[in-house]
Design a protein around this motif. Sequence first.
Motif, PDB file in Angstrom:
ATOM      1  N   UNK A 120     -12.101  11.576 -10.987  1.00 40.13           N
ATOM      2  CA  UNK A 120     -12.175  10.765 -12.198  1.00 40.13           C
ATOM      3  C   UNK A 120     -13.548  10.124 -12.281  1.00 40.13           C
ATOM      4  N   UNK A 121     -14.227  10.308 -13.418  1.00 42.85           N
ATOM      5  CA  UNK A 121     -15.492   9.623 -13.657  1.00 42.85           C
ATOM      6  C   UNK A 121     -15.204   8.184 -14.043  1.00 42.85           C
ATOM      7  N   UNK A 122     -15.860   7.241 -13.357  1.00 47.28           N
ATOM      8  CA  UNK A 122     -15.659   5.821 -13.626  1.00 47.28           C
ATOM      9  C   UNK A 122     -17.000   5.113 -13.626  1.00 47.28           C
ATOM     10  N   UNK A 123     -16.956   3.825 -13.943  1.00 52.75           N
ATOM     11  CA  UNK A 123     -18.130   2.983 -13.723  1.00 52.75           C
ATOM     12  C   UNK A 123     -18.399   2.911 -12.229  1.00 52.75           C
ATOM     13  N   UNK A 124     -19.615   2.574 -11.812  1.00 55.67           N
ATOM     14  CA  UNK A 124     -19.882   2.438 -10.371  1.00 55.67           C
ATOM     15  C   UNK A 124     -18.891   1.482  -9.720  1.00 55.67           C
ATOM     16  N   UNK A 125     -18.339   1.890  -8.581  1.00 56.04           N
ATOM     17  CA  UNK A 125     -17.295   1.108  -7.906  1.00 56.04           C
ATOM     18  C   UNK A 125     -17.854   0.478  -6.646  1.00 56.04           C
ATOM     19  N   UNK A 126     -17.670  -0.846  -6.504  1.00 57.87           N
ATOM     20  CA  UNK A 126     -18.102  -1.554  -5.300  1.00 57.87           C
ATOM     21  C   UNK A 126     -17.009  -1.591  -4.244  1.00 57.87           C
ATOM     22  N   UNK A 127     -15.733  -1.620  -4.669  1.00 55.39           N
ATOM     23  CA  UNK A 127     -14.624  -1.633  -3.711  1.00 55.39           C
ATOM     24  C   UNK A 127     -13.335  -1.303  -4.458  1.00 55.39           C
ATOM     25  N   UNK A 128     -12.320  -0.878  -3.715  1.00 55.44           N
ATOM     26  CA  UNK A 128     -11.032  -0.549  -4.311  1.00 55.44           C
ATOM     27  C   UNK A 128      -9.905  -1.117  -3.467  1.00 55.44           C
ATOM     28  N   UNK A 129      -8.761  -1.365  -4.127  1.00 56.86           N
ATOM     29  CA  UNK A 129      -7.536  -1.796  -3.455  1.00 56.86           C
ATOM     30  C   UNK A 129      -6.372  -1.132  -4.173  1.00 56.86           C
ATOM     31  N   UNK A 130      -5.254  -0.952  -3.484  1.00 55.33           N
ATOM     32  CA  UNK A 130      -4.096  -0.269  -4.064  1.00 55.33           C
ATOM     33  C   UNK A 130      -2.851  -1.126  -3.922  1.00 55.33           C
ATOM     34  N   UNK A 131      -2.017  -1.065  -4.930  1.00 61.52           N
ATOM     35  CA  UNK A 131      -0.704  -1.706  -4.895  1.00 61.52           C
ATOM     36  C   UNK A 131       0.218  -0.925  -5.815  1.00 61.52           C
ATOM     37  N   UNK A 132       1.299  -0.413  -5.243  1.00 59.39           N
ATOM     38  CA  UNK A 132       2.218   0.382  -6.036  1.00 59.39           C
ATOM     39  C   UNK A 132       1.556   1.636  -6.553  1.00 59.39           C
ATOM     40  N   UNK A 133       1.656   1.854  -7.852  1.00 56.50           N
ATOM     41  CA  UNK A 133       1.074   3.060  -8.456  1.00 56.50           C
ATOM     42  C   UNK A 133      -0.249   2.766  -9.149  1.00 56.50           C
ATOM     43  N   UNK A 134      -0.906   1.685  -8.727  1.00 57.08           N
ATOM     44  CA  UNK A 134      -2.180   1.330  -9.344  1.00 57.08           C
ATOM     45  C   UNK A 134      -3.249   1.104  -8.277  1.00 57.08           C
ATOM     46  N   UNK A 135      -4.456   1.464  -8.653  1.00 65.69           N
ATOM     47  CA  UNK A 135      -5.630   1.161  -7.840  1.00 65.69           C
ATOM     48  C   UNK A 135      -6.503   0.210  -8.645  1.00 65.69           C
ATOM     49  N   UNK A 136      -6.940  -0.874  -7.992  1.00 71.55           N
ATOM     50  CA  UNK A 136      -7.777  -1.878  -8.647  1.00 71.55           C
ATOM     51  C   UNK A 136      -9.198  -1.730  -8.105  1.00 71.55           C
ATOM     52  N   UNK A 137     -10.162  -1.671  -9.018  1.00 72.67           N
ATOM     53  CA  UNK A 137     -11.548  -1.410  -8.646  1.00 72.67           C
ATOM     54  C   UNK A 137     -12.431  -2.579  -9.043  1.00 72.67           C
ATOM     55  N   UNK A 138     -13.268  -3.017  -8.088  1.00 72.43           N
ATOM     56  CA  UNK A 138     -14.340  -3.968  -8.385  1.00 72.43           C
ATOM     57  C   UNK A 138     -15.559  -3.148  -8.765  1.00 72.43           C
ATOM     58  N   UNK A 139     -16.028  -3.343  -9.998  1.00 72.95           N
ATOM     59  CA  UNK A 139     -17.063  -2.476 -10.549  1.00 72.95           C
ATOM     60  C   UNK A 139     -18.416  -3.169 -10.680  1.00 72.95           C
ATOM     61  N   UNK A 140     -18.686  -4.143  -9.808  1.00 70.48           N
ATOM     62  CA  UNK A 140     -19.980  -4.810  -9.869  1.00 70.48           C
ATOM     63  C   UNK A 140     -20.189  -5.494 -11.204  1.00 70.48           C
TER      64      UNK A 140
END
Length: 724
Positions: A120-140
Amino acid sequence: MWKSLAVVGVLTAMGASLPSGSTANDCIDYGEFLHAIGSQQMLEGAEDVAVSGSFAYVTSWRSGFLVFDVSDPAVPQLVASRDFMADHLVLSGSHAYVSGIQFRVIDIADPLNPQIVSILDTSPIADIAAAGTYVYAANGLWGLSVIDVSDPENPEVVATLSTPESACDIAASGAYAYATIGQNLQVIDVTNPLDPQFAGSAPLPADYAQVTVDSSRAYVIADSTLTVIDIADPQTPFVMGATDLPDRGWDVTVSGTHAYFASYDGLHSVDVTDPWDPEHLCRADVDGWPGNARGVAVSEGRAYVAVSGDDQPPDWNGLQVFELGNSRCPEVVGSLDLEYDNILDIAISGSYALLVDQGSGLLVIDIASPDDPQVIDGVYVPGFAQAVTICGAYAYAATYQTGLHVIDIADPENAYVTGSVPLPAFAYGVAASGDYAYVGDGSAGFYVVNVSDPQNPVIAGSVQTPGSAGDMAISGDHAFVANGSAGLQIIDIKNPQSPQIVGHLETPGSAHDVALSGKYAYIADGSSGLRIADITDPTNPYLVGSTDTPYAARDVALLGTHAYVADGYSGLQVIDIANPKSPWLVGGVTTPVEACGVAVSETYVFVADYYGLWILPLQCEPESASPPEPTAASLSVCIFPNPGSDRIGIRLELPAHSRVDAHIHDVTGRQVWALLDAVFPAGVGDLMWDGRDHAGHPVAAGVYLMRITTTAGDRASGRVLIVR
């Protein structure tokens, strides 16, 4: 070097006695404390790590996504890899989510065959975390995003949230995500992941912070401070306590009542039992200092650390495994910061320690009160002092430029040089017995000096040795000399006027020092750790056992069933040698700078650590204080030369007649060479690898993993560095 109280003549001459105040009950088990137990090197730096079951997953910006089998944590095995630019990762169920230039979902249901199922193409990602069926991304600077991974083959960004400052790191738990944004920990309500909302925030001492959470608290490393934040009420988080850390942290995780963080100078542990007053407990160096410990994960009492060197190889990069134990470092009995450069060696005699300082000469330390050692005298010797030994009422100092110096230490508070003898090259090591001192004079070889007249020492004889003659040990009519890249040289000294090399042993590293016990020689072999050789026949020594050390073995001393190794930047390492064919690393302690020399008495371990002296407890011995003969044989493998380019020798010692399979893999796990179904009798057997792959082409320069298995079920492995 003689580095124990075995040379007892000086005790009477100096009127000394053993340091008091310690008993056998003061010993410790180094295995109970935080220490490194294994590692696997990569060609490029590791960025992040996660663990599930018996597998560790590592990301590398250049090496991609790597899977290691850590069922034997002392010898992690690379079993699979996928080549793409990988940064952070998080595991959830049977999938790994990996950030980099793009976001990837990897099916790890079969860890030996991970499959990239979507990109998946996304904005630049600084870090990721997962919970359930979702991934949360810190995008700077691009804020936060929510990625729906309910269909792993079709991940989708379903929400974004602008942030007032750069979103650096993120963690998730239940219905909330926790992001470090500027100098704040921001709580985000993701009860509805399609519409994330800011809930509350707490201040941080600095930006670019790293965060992890448990059920009720967040633990944040901002610059060099660990802050504990109460998040029981996500609307009103508040700072509970904080503690200063020795260095900036790159990653943090929590297990039970301890937080572990990876930093520039290693792995650290912090006791957070009292969140209002967290306590920094320990720092353990990572391999190949200096290097960045970039990521850390904890599983079943072990920490797995992703290590990224500052530059390209030869800086150390890869995965390192630590035994957490009680998360503390061994308590130091006493120490002395001497504020000198290059303290390289140490010898102990009674209640005195003699330290070699490269710039100042010989320092005499009173250790009668080990918790308060004191400098009582100094003896200047010209040149750059490298090594010291004691025999009777005299010390003998070897110097880099001016040869051998004889020092009268009968009165330790008034020690003085009685005589000197120049040598042609650079003296690195010295030993003494009776009327003779023996000097390893670098490229000039091995020298015998008659010191029967301490005021007029004279050269009695010499022999040219290969490599660079360094430190040594003496036993009867033989000198066992560490000769750097030329391994161990055994010299007959029966006739001091005409010493003769009668045996030699190649070692895979660079031999720095050697100590003797019974029929075995214990060799501090640089980056190859501790090597053990059977010297029953001095003309035909052979390797019987080995164990890696975290950095580079510089010096070794023996007591009972343990070897104590000065291991450079990783400090003191303690190795169980009860069975010389199967030595194992018990534990260790990181000293402040660089452990260069080690000596033992009956009560303490003494470490020369570049700027000073450290006094540490002994490892507790079993009821029998003498190393027993090995009772059970096991498969052992030695690789030499290492590094090498072609004609790599593989020496096996098999406990029984067996068929042998040998495999060599590169760092991606690809097999490049194999020898199948070779038959060997019990004992020593040799293989040869010409540094080529199956097609006959020379393999590229780099690190290769060798695995040996037998039909009897024995397994062994080793690393070989190919240079071109």
